[in-house]
Design a protein around this motif. Structure first.
Motif, PDB file in Angstrom:
ATOM      1  N   UNK A   1     -21.565  -4.671 -12.202  1.00 32.80           N
ATOM      2  CA  UNK A   1     -20.494  -5.075 -11.297  1.00 32.80           C
ATOM      3  C   UNK A   1     -20.912  -5.181  -9.839  1.00 32.80           C
ATOM      4  N   UNK A   2     -22.171  -4.924  -9.538  1.00 33.13           N
ATOM      5  CA  UNK A   2     -22.681  -5.101  -8.175  1.00 33.13           C
ATOM      6  C   UNK A   2     -24.194  -5.270  -8.241  1.00 33.13           C
ATOM      7  N   UNK A   3     -24.718  -5.880  -7.202  1.00 37.99           N
ATOM      8  CA  UNK A   3     -26.166  -6.120  -7.138  1.00 37.99           C
ATOM      9  C   UNK A   3     -26.884  -4.796  -6.905  1.00 37.99           C
ATOM     10  N   UNK A   4     -27.843  -4.463  -7.755  1.00 39.62           N
ATOM     11  CA  UNK A   4     -28.535  -3.185  -7.671  1.00 39.62           C
ATOM     12  C   UNK A   4     -30.013  -3.420  -7.970  1.00 39.62           C
ATOM     13  N   UNK A   5     -30.830  -3.446  -6.909  1.00 38.83           N
ATOM     14  CA  UNK A   5     -32.248  -3.736  -7.098  1.00 38.83           C
ATOM     15  C   UNK A   5     -32.972  -2.622  -7.841  1.00 38.83           C
ATOM     16  N   UNK A   6     -32.487  -1.386  -7.721  1.00 39.43           N
ATOM     17  CA  UNK A   6     -33.125  -0.300  -8.456  1.00 39.43           C
ATOM     18  C   UNK A   6     -32.852  -0.417  -9.951  1.00 39.43           C
ATOM     19  N   UNK A   7     -31.651  -0.823 -10.317  1.00 39.16           N
ATOM     20  CA  UNK A   7     -31.353  -1.048 -11.738  1.00 39.16           C
ATOM     21  C   UNK A   7     -32.203  -2.195 -12.273  1.00 39.16           C
ATOM     22  N   UNK A   8     -32.388  -3.237 -11.451  1.00 39.77           N
ATOM     23  CA  UNK A   8     -33.269  -4.333 -11.846  1.00 39.77           C
ATOM     24  C   UNK A   8     -34.680  -3.799 -12.087  1.00 39.77           C
TER      25      UNK A   8
ATOM     26  N   UNK B   1     -29.422   5.267  -2.254  1.00 39.41           N
ATOM     27  CA  UNK B   1     -28.044   5.488  -2.696  1.00 39.41           C
ATOM     28  C   UNK B   1     -27.671   4.637  -3.909  1.00 39.41           C
ATOM     29  N   UNK B   2     -28.324   3.513  -4.088  1.00 39.07           N
ATOM     30  CA  UNK B   2     -28.139   2.739  -5.322  1.00 39.07           C
ATOM     31  C   UNK B   2     -29.135   3.325  -6.306  1.00 39.07           C
ATOM     32  N   UNK B   3     -28.760   4.406  -6.933  1.00 35.88           N
ATOM     33  CA  UNK B   3     -29.737   5.218  -7.633  1.00 35.88           C
ATOM     34  C   UNK B   3     -29.879   4.945  -9.104  1.00 35.88           C
TER      35      UNK B   3
END
Length: 195
Positions: free
Chosen positions: A79-86, A145-147
């Motif tokens: 539901x949001x852009x998250x470079x760490x999840x990528x 914080x985008x952990x």
């Protein structure tokens, strides 16, 4: 007189270090395109271009990558852009290829506890402190914080288990080699974010 050049082993060690850093801080290293390029160069160095192509094909077959690459699929899933999840998706590939050193390899009994507990845990909202208290320090950690926290063993055949967070709030867990979206289990907070 010319200084001797670097050996293939020197180049490989450098690339492994750079991949480890880029996976943990993808925004600082240029994001997804940089990861793809680093993987391409390391695959060439290791004479493993075929394995790299197979990893990319597997990402597409699992719906983890598409026209908007992995970041597009992760954005749809969380539901949001998250470079760490990528980066966590590429972390799986690096781990399977032997290109990633874990910060902490879990013993088999701890890993099994994480695998068995991860999905049921998402029935309730959880905090980062809850995760660390239950599972200990992760095998791979993204420091913003985008952990994201990843847990795994020393055996690359065991899939990494990921916990995706926004700030200190757990949004979802993800693991498995099947359909990308089916690999996610959401907390109530994660479901709310997705809309």
């Amino acid at each position: 007189m010319n200084a001797p050049g670097r050996t293939v082993d020197d180049v490989r060690a450098y690339l492994l270090d750079q991949i480890g850093r880029a996976l943990r801080r993808p925004s600082a290293y240029g994001g997804e395109v940089s990861l793809i390029l680093l993987f391409r160069v390391l695959a060439f160095t290791d004479c493993r271009e075929q394995q790299r192509e197979e990893e990319l094909a597997a990402l597409q077959a699992r719906e983890a990558s598409g026209a908007a690459m992995v970041i597009g699929r992760v954005t749809a899933a969380l539901g949001s852009r998250d470079t760490n999840a990528m980066a966590s998706v590429y972390t799986e590939a690096a781990y399977r290829q032997g290109w990633l050193s874990l910060d902490r390899a879990l013993p088999p009994d701890e890993y099994e506890h994480v695998r068995q507990t991860a999905r049921p845990w998402c029935a309730e909202d959880r905090q980062l402190s809850d995760l660390l208290a239950e599972f200990g320090e992760p095998s791979v950690r993204w420091p913003t914080s985008e952990g994201c926290l990843g847990y795994g063993t020393a055996n690359p055949a065991d899939p990494l288990v990921f916990f995706h967070l926004k700030g200190s709030v757990l949004l979802a867990t993800r693991f498995g080699d099947g359909d990308f979206f089916a690999g996610f289990t959401y907390t109530p907070a994660g479901k709310a974010l997705r809309g």
